[in-house]
Design a protein around this motif. Sequence first.
Motif, PDB file in Angstrom:
ATOM      1  N   PRO A 440     -53.994  15.849  37.340  1.00  0.00           N
ATOM      2  CA  PRO A 440     -54.934  16.509  37.667  1.00  0.00           C
ATOM      3  C   PRO A 440     -55.298  17.467  36.260  1.00  0.00           C
ATOM      4  CG  PRO A 440     -53.592  17.750  38.171  1.00  0.00           C
ATOM      5  CD  PRO A 440     -52.967  16.126  38.351  1.00  0.00           C
ATOM      6  N   LEU A 441     -56.808  18.175  36.164  1.00  0.00           N
ATOM      7  CA  LEU A 441     -57.637  18.330  35.095  1.00  0.00           C
ATOM      8  C   LEU A 441     -58.460  19.764  35.573  1.00  0.00           C
ATOM      9  CD1 LEU A 441     -57.463  15.461  32.412  1.00  0.00           C
ATOM     10  CD2 LEU A 441     -55.924  17.359  32.013  1.00  0.00           C
ATOM     11  N   THR A 442     -58.472  21.238  34.776  1.00  0.00           N
ATOM     12  CA  THR A 442     -59.610  21.552  35.331  1.00  0.00           C
ATOM     13  C   THR A 442     -60.281  21.443  33.592  1.00  0.00           C
ATOM     14  OG1 THR A 442     -57.723  23.048  35.497  1.00  0.00           O
ATOM     15  CG2 THR A 442     -58.411  21.925  37.492  1.00  0.00           C
ATOM     16  N   PRO A 443     -60.521  20.347  33.382  1.00  0.00           N
ATOM     17  CA  PRO A 443     -61.066  21.901  31.597  1.00  0.00           C
ATOM     18  C   PRO A 443     -62.411  22.526  31.686  1.00  0.00           C
ATOM     19  CG  PRO A 443     -61.533  19.007  32.865  1.00  0.00           C
ATOM     20  CD  PRO A 443     -61.138  19.753  33.569  1.00  0.00           C
ATOM     21  N   ALA A 444     -61.928  23.069  30.572  1.00  0.00           N
ATOM     22  CA  ALA A 444     -63.582  24.037  30.780  1.00  0.00           C
ATOM     23  C   ALA A 444     -64.634  23.637  28.880  1.00  0.00           C
ATOM     24  CB  ALA A 444     -62.963  26.073  31.178  1.00  0.00           C
ATOM     25  N   GLY A 445     -63.607  23.420  28.543  1.00  0.00           N
ATOM     26  CA  GLY A 445     -64.050  22.624  27.623  1.00  0.00           C
ATOM     27  C   GLY A 445     -63.511  21.810  26.724  1.00  0.00           C
ATOM     28  N   LEU A 446     -64.255  20.944  25.617  1.00  0.00           N
ATOM     29  CA  LEU A 446     -63.634  19.458  25.373  1.00  0.00           C
ATOM     30  C   LEU A 446     -63.455  19.897  23.843  1.00  0.00           C
ATOM     31  CD1 LEU A 446     -61.815  16.878  25.031  1.00  0.00           C
ATOM     32  CD2 LEU A 446     -64.308  15.634  26.591  1.00  0.00           C
ATOM     33  N   SER A 447     -62.095  19.717  22.975  1.00  0.00           N
ATOM     34  CA  SER A 447     -62.608  19.710  21.752  1.00  0.00           C
ATOM     35  C   SER A 447     -61.587  18.222  21.154  1.00  0.00           C
ATOM     36  CB  SER A 447     -62.520  20.560  21.256  1.00  0.00           C
ATOM     37  OG  SER A 447     -60.702  20.887  21.207  1.00  0.00           O
ATOM     38  N   SER A 507     -68.846  22.877  25.164  1.00  0.00           N
ATOM     39  CA  SER A 507     -68.283  23.438  26.184  1.00  0.00           C
ATOM     40  C   SER A 507     -68.638  22.810  27.540  1.00  0.00           C
ATOM     41  CB  SER A 507     -69.307  25.125  26.579  1.00  0.00           C
ATOM     42  OG  SER A 507     -69.280  25.291  27.753  1.00  0.00           O
ATOM     43  N   LEU A 508     -67.501  22.592  28.654  1.00  0.00           N
ATOM     44  CA  LEU A 508     -68.145  21.883  29.567  1.00  0.00           C
ATOM     45  C   LEU A 508     -68.134  22.976  31.118  1.00  0.00           C
ATOM     46  CD1 LEU A 508     -65.178  19.705  29.378  1.00  0.00           C
ATOM     47  CD2 LEU A 508     -67.751  18.942  28.922  1.00  0.00           C
ATOM     48  N   GLN A 509     -69.333  24.643  30.934  1.00  0.00           N
ATOM     49  CA  GLN A 509     -69.202  24.740  31.550  1.00  0.00           C
ATOM     50  C   GLN A 509     -71.170  24.266  32.410  1.00  0.00           C
ATOM     51  OE1 GLN A 509     -69.742  29.051  30.662  1.00  0.00           O
ATOM     52  NE2 GLN A 509     -70.606  29.518  32.515  1.00  0.00           N
ATOM     53  N   GLY A 510     -71.188  23.906  33.576  1.00  0.00           N
ATOM     54  CA  GLY A 510     -72.092  23.654  34.228  1.00  0.00           C
ATOM     55  C   GLY A 510     -72.081  22.245  33.883  1.00  0.00           C
ATOM     56  N   GLY A 543     -56.292  14.618  18.665  1.00  0.00           N
ATOM     57  CA  GLY A 543     -56.067  15.796  19.151  1.00  0.00           C
ATOM     58  C   GLY A 543     -56.889  16.326  20.361  1.00  0.00           C
ATOM     59  N   LEU A 544     -56.954  15.777  21.576  1.00  0.00           N
ATOM     60  CA  LEU A 544     -57.683  15.603  22.637  1.00  0.00           C
ATOM     61  C   LEU A 544     -57.908  16.974  23.597  1.00  0.00           C
ATOM     62  CD1 LEU A 544     -58.152  12.989  22.247  1.00  0.00           C
ATOM     63  CD2 LEU A 544     -59.169  13.259  24.549  1.00  0.00           C
ATOM     64  N   LYS A 545     -57.989  18.495  22.890  1.00  0.00           N
ATOM     65  CA  LYS A 545     -57.664  19.634  23.874  1.00  0.00           C
ATOM     66  C   LYS A 545     -58.800  20.245  25.112  1.00  0.00           C
ATOM     67  CE  LYS A 545     -55.661  21.709  19.779  1.00  0.00           C
ATOM     68  NZ  LYS A 545     -55.492  22.945  18.524  1.00  0.00           N
ATOM     69  N   TRP A 546     -58.601  20.791  25.836  1.00  0.00           N
ATOM     70  CA  TRP A 546     -59.007  20.926  27.270  1.00  0.00           C
ATOM     71  C   TRP A 546     -59.593  22.225  27.641  1.00  0.00           C
ATOM     72  CZ3 TRP A 546     -60.732  16.676  28.376  1.00  0.00           C
ATOM     73  CH2 TRP A 546     -59.995  15.384  28.141  1.00  0.00           C
ATOM     74  N   ASP A 547     -58.827  22.713  26.669  1.00  0.00           N
ATOM     75  CA  ASP A 547     -59.452  24.298  27.109  1.00  0.00           C
ATOM     76  C   ASP A 547     -61.225  24.825  26.258  1.00  0.00           C
ATOM     77  OD1 ASP A 547     -56.387  24.668  26.313  1.00  0.00           O
ATOM     78  OD2 ASP A 547     -56.236  24.817  25.156  1.00  0.00           O
ATOM     79  N   ALA A 548     -60.939  26.558  26.854  1.00  0.00           N
ATOM     80  CA  ALA A 548     -62.421  26.911  26.884  1.00  0.00           C
ATOM     81  C   ALA A 548     -62.823  27.531  25.119  1.00  0.00           C
ATOM     82  CB  ALA A 548     -62.505  28.141  27.687  1.00  0.00           C
ATOM     83  N   VAL A 549     -64.500  26.571  24.922  1.00  0.00           N
ATOM     84  CA  VAL A 549     -64.875  26.818  23.662  1.00  0.00           C
ATOM     85  C   VAL A 549     -65.784  28.356  23.306  1.00  0.00           C
ATOM     86  CG1 VAL A 549     -63.960  24.347  23.426  1.00  0.00           C
ATOM     87  CG2 VAL A 549     -66.342  25.705  24.536  1.00  0.00           C
ATOM     88  N   SER A 550     -65.867  28.655  22.213  1.00  0.00           N
ATOM     89  CA  SER A 550     -66.845  29.953  21.928  1.00  0.00           C
ATOM     90  C   SER A 550     -67.955  29.694  21.180  1.00  0.00           C
ATOM     91  CB  SER A 550     -65.901  30.940  21.785  1.00  0.00           C
ATOM     92  OG  SER A 550     -65.348  31.051  20.627  1.00  0.00           O
ATOM     93  N   SER A 551     -67.720  28.437  20.650  1.00  0.00           N
ATOM     94  CA  SER A 551     -68.906  27.716  19.178  1.00  0.00           C
ATOM     95  C   SER A 551     -69.226  26.247  19.582  1.00  0.00           C
ATOM     96  CB  SER A 551     -68.585  28.031  18.314  1.00  0.00           C
ATOM     97  OG  SER A 551     -67.384  28.212  17.711  1.00  0.00           O
TER      98      SER A 551
END
Length: 858
Positions: A440-447, A507-510, A543-551
């Motif tokens: 399970p993942l709950t990604p807020a953003g993807l980089s 950003s994966l918001q919405g 380098g996949l990361k699932w954290d929230a992103v600002s820009s």
Amino acid sequence: MIMTPLALLVGLSMQAAASQDAVTVLGKPTAIEFPSGGPFTAQSAQITVGDTKVAVGPDGSLVQPFKVDGGWGDLKAAYEASKAVGNKRPYRVKAIVFDAVTEVETSALGVVRQKRGLIQDEDMDRVRSSLALLKAMIEGASGGVYDVKLDAELDEDPVVFESATNGVLPMIPGRLTLNTPIADAGFWAGFLKDEVAPRVNDEKFDTDDGVYRGPYDAVFVIHAGLDGASGTTMVDRTPMSLVPCFSRSPWAGNAGLATGLFEAWKRQILASVSGGTSPSGAVAPEFPTPVSGSAWSALIERADRGKTAGSSPLATIPVESAASLTGATAVGEGGRMFVRAELIDVVSDRMAGTKPTWDAWAVSASGAYLRLGQGVSADAVRASLDASPARGAAAPAPSLGQAVGSFECQIPSKEGDPVQFDMKQRGTAARGYVVIATGPLTPAGLSFSCKSSIDENWAVVFWDAAGKPIGQVFLEGDTPMPDEGAATPSVLAACPADDQWHDVTVSLQGVVSGPVSLVTVQAPVGNAYERQARGPASLSLKGLKWDAVSSPTPVPDSRRKVAALARVNAQSPDDQKADLMAALKSSDTTTKLTAINVLTKVKMPDSVPALIDLMRTTSASVTLLATRAVAFQDLPTGLAELRNVVERGPFDHNRRFAAVALAPRNDPAMAASFNFMAYKSWHARLESVRALSNIKSTSSNIIMAAMLLSEPVAAVRLEIARRADPSIELVARRLNYTAVNDPSQWVRAVSYGRLIDSQDKNVLTEALKGVRDDAVGVRLYLLEEMRTRAKESYRPALRIAVVDPNPNVRAAALRAFATQPGPVEADEVRNTFTDQDPAVKAALAELVRAKNIKVPAS
């Protein structure tokens, strides 16, 4: 039901098992090989009912009963058993393969794309092996009743057509006859009726060339179109199916075409039994669904063209047309529950103490079902099934880097390093996926960092636990963007196809809501568009990361520039018009086609020189729009060049589309220019006939009359029969010859129909003899023409038809009598007074009411 990647990541190996049997397909001996393995293995979620296993889908529903290898083993065993059966009935199967299809598609935004499918050499081997396998599957599924005689032909003349996004309808169930209107039925319906059906006869017709043209028990039209057009219908009295060579299923692999053909055959059996209707729902082509049992045996018996409908003791079996009947349990019309016959005991036992009743058989393309009787709801059945502990374990988690379809994948990173995925695409279309993460993942953003040489659209797709896509990150390519109608929430990113590393942050918001169970890389709509790169194209992620992103990373707007081109009109600023002119020279096909399409509606005289050059290209889609644009611009220089292209090409498709563009002008001076008799492309010859018929001069009709006797393709002869002027003596003589001698019953029927209004008594006398044609279809067509056109001169022919040995012909003659001018004497139809055929009785009742005929009470 349509399976999802989550359900199919286990046991996707479809290696072929060697077999000693072989059949000649398209001139080449081809081994009959059943795949081994399949999407369902011992580790898959399943329940057991006696010796039958039932696969369980990711949403808990029962998917498919099978015994061995997810269905393939069952079919192989049935085929082996069928070999020992004697007295098999010959079962004639016709397969026509169209190896090149170009679709010119206009989106809702006005962007024009080329969808081009080609069956290349390696694909043709798959076509052969799939047809060989189809022979074995039909023989096995019929229990040895059928001995399949396979007749396959390859048509290499490209099919070209236009569509709007989502505007090409699949073939609708029903019956297509010579009299069936096809307006608004989609391109493929007209293609079957006008271009394929004339090749197939319903009755044997002896010709000098000795070529067999029917009747056939089944006809399959395998096409290279990437729009996935498929479906089954009755063409006159022959079941015919469209089957795409390239399955839309990303996991179907090399077995996808064979499975699609087998599922289409089952629908043909249903269509034959029900008189032209078949289930409308598309069956997922991942795996074949075996058929067996008394219901299917009865259906196969009733589908025998030599038996009268209703003669079977199981004639009351209803054919269920609900699209949802594709699994082991399903909800049909009115919310009533349907269950596969072999699962009745297990479902009844697990009904939480309820003892349901089951009424009449229902049959779908997936097999025999029993329908839940009144008094127990479908919800009760589902609830009891969901509560059962015997479901079986959930499907194991997939492994990272698992590749399906047209992808290959490696994970080259050393232990402890960030995981890197190196993927490759191959083939003519982007099908399949690669697993890059499991939940399970709950990604807020993807980089991530990406390096790509893939110029097509691709995406990172997020799936929930039920196997449903809940969000995706599009990386820009040449296929449709999310703002052009993606059903799944999406965000746009960029990874230029320059084979250099680029950092991407979104950003994966919405976009993604809820927990994620699976993350894949795939081309969500790429399977409908030809890949620009012929060889393998690579894509790497690390380098996949699932954290929230600002820009988030800025997104380029090249696709939006194309959409801006589509909006250019006569009132647009000069700089936008300059962009449109520059786009005519673009190396990008979508940009070029979109610009040309604008010039089919907006006058820009400066564009004509560039358009003239584009009329002569090797691209059929560019030529199609460029010739139309030149005709719309309506300048003397452009029209002169159009005439040159009609006469000099350089290619057949250039001449073909120039003829289409000039046909509405009805220029008598162009008659000789439209004479394409010697050209290889029969589509070009077809368009020349349409252009010649618009001119309506004696010379144009003489050219068509000359083509009628030398033309080898029935579709072209049919168009001449429809369009040539029978008041011209030479045309009437040629039509009279084809009415009697043409090997196509469709051409004979139309030829007779064009002559029955002739003012020449000798011609009329010969034309009315059509009611004695060898083919029932020809007689029925001619009688329908007489019914709708109603003339006293038809009466001698009707008196002959009303005593025809075929009851359908007698009924058609009575219906035609009812519309004729003047009274109808009882003696003209007296033989039908005691006719016991239901169709004749109904037609006689109509005639009695219409003409007030007195029928003896007895």
